[in-house]
Design an enzyme around this catalytic site. Structure first.
Site: not given
Length: 361
Positions: A187, A220-223, A239, A259, A276, A305
């Site tokens: 991502s 998460c995870p940090g893209g 996150d 959150d 994202d 989305k």
């Protein structure tokens, strides 16, 4: 020329078609769409012979969500003879004079890409003949029109041109980005492409620079955090899930385990907000609107989305609502852009820039 050829992602022909139909009508360029599912292109056939010439001049490519590239095109050149494919193409391009570049392309499908080796070889003799005819300059010139020849199948092609100031610089409209070996997820490429799409190269040093503060909601995870860190920013990563350890070791990331919809920045010095999250698009839009109304960022990049049906209609409804809400809350100067990026799948990426004429802080 009366045809406008538009490249898009396979499976998004209906969205691209609906958009060009609406946008062309706004410019009083009547016509109809020719397309098939999963062809990865759309042809808008104008009623007037010069309709496509009008569109490539007056319709900004960057304002289209689902088109990666567009060019004014000839009628379909079908059954090009194997003995001489060049002559019919040169004849179809007789209206084009002194272009600065030639691109022999295919739609972005596995079937069409089987022609890519042929296209590379064919470019050489075609280029020579186009130079002889005067359609192409002897030397490449980035300020002149670009000639496009798009093979949609063996012996079947559209030929035409785009204007260099209203065209993607990328072959087939696809940016060539490399996945970094240490990026936490694929991502990451989406934000990398988004910066290139929405921030002109000459402005990146000012608007995407080291030392800025950023927030990544749903990190998460940090893209996406990775792209901010790579550019020297300090990031609040929000996150409940775990973050990539190497990112945390940089000292540029502070992880807030909460959150993203409830997080409020402790300091109001955020330039970039990115998001994202896998969530309903209307809910994400409402979150960005709340941040904008509170003045918690200068620029934002976020993904929406897409639903399975009525995707273009849904996106436009969300974007129109966002514009209305910002204006109702006294935010009258902003720039809102949206693009179905190459690295996006069933989503679009949106850029919101608040008060572009005013310097940050």
């Amino acid at each position: 020329m009366k045809n406008l050829f538009l490249f898009c992602r396979a499976g998004y022909e209906k969205e691209c078609a609906a958009e060009i139909q609406q946008r062309a009508a706004e410019l009083n360029v009547g016509g109809f769409v020719k397309t098939n599912n999963n062809d990865a292109y759309v042809v808008y056939q104008c009623f007037e012979d010069d309709g496509a010439d009008t569109l490539v001049k007056q319709l900004p490519l960057d304002s289209l969500i689902f088109a990666r590239q567009m060019f004014a095109a000839s009628e379909l050149l079908a059954d090009l003879p194997e003995s001489d494919r060049v002559s019919p193409i040169v004849a179809a391009l007789s209206e084009v004079s002194k272009a600065g570049e030639l691109r022999v392309e295919t739609p972005d499908t596995n079937e069409a890409k089987e022609l890519s080796a042929f296209c590379r070889k064919f470019t050489v003799p075609l280029r020579q003949h186009l130079k002889k005819s005067g359609s192409l300059l002897a030397q490449e010139n980035p300020k002149r029109p670009i000639i496009h020849v798009c093979f949609i199948g063996p012996g079947r092609a559209y030929a035409g041109y785009s204007l260099s100031n209203n065209s993607s610089p990328n072959f087939m409209g696809i940016p060539r980005l490399k996945m970094a070996a240490d990026a936490p997820s694929r991502s990451s490429l989406k934000l990398d492409e988004a910066f290139a799409q929405f921030v002109p190269k000459e402005e990146q040093e000012e608007r995407v620079r080291s030392g800025m503060n950023a927030v990544d909601l749903g990190a998460c995870p940090g893209g996406w955090t990775y792209q901010l860190v790579r550019r020297g920013m300090f990031v609040s990563a929000v996150d409940n899930g775990p973050m990539n350890e190497k990112l945390m070791e940089t000292g540029q990331v502070k992880h807030f385990r909460e959150d993203g919809f409830r997080f409020e920045p402790q300091r109001k010095n955020i330039y970039w907000l990115v998001c994202d999250m896998v969530e309903k698009p209307a809910r994400v839009a409402e979150l960005i609107e709340a941040w904008a109304i509170n003045g918690w960022f200068k620029e934002a990049i976020f993904n929406l989305k897409l639903p399975m049906k009525s995707r273009y209609k849904e996106v436009m409804a969300i974007l129109n609502t966002m514009q209305d809400i910002l204006k109702e809350n006294g935010i009258t100067e902003f720039k809102l852009q949206c693009k179905h990026l190459y690295h996006d799948r069933d989503e679009v990426t949106v850029h919101l820039w608040l008060k572009p004429s005013q310097p940050w802080n």
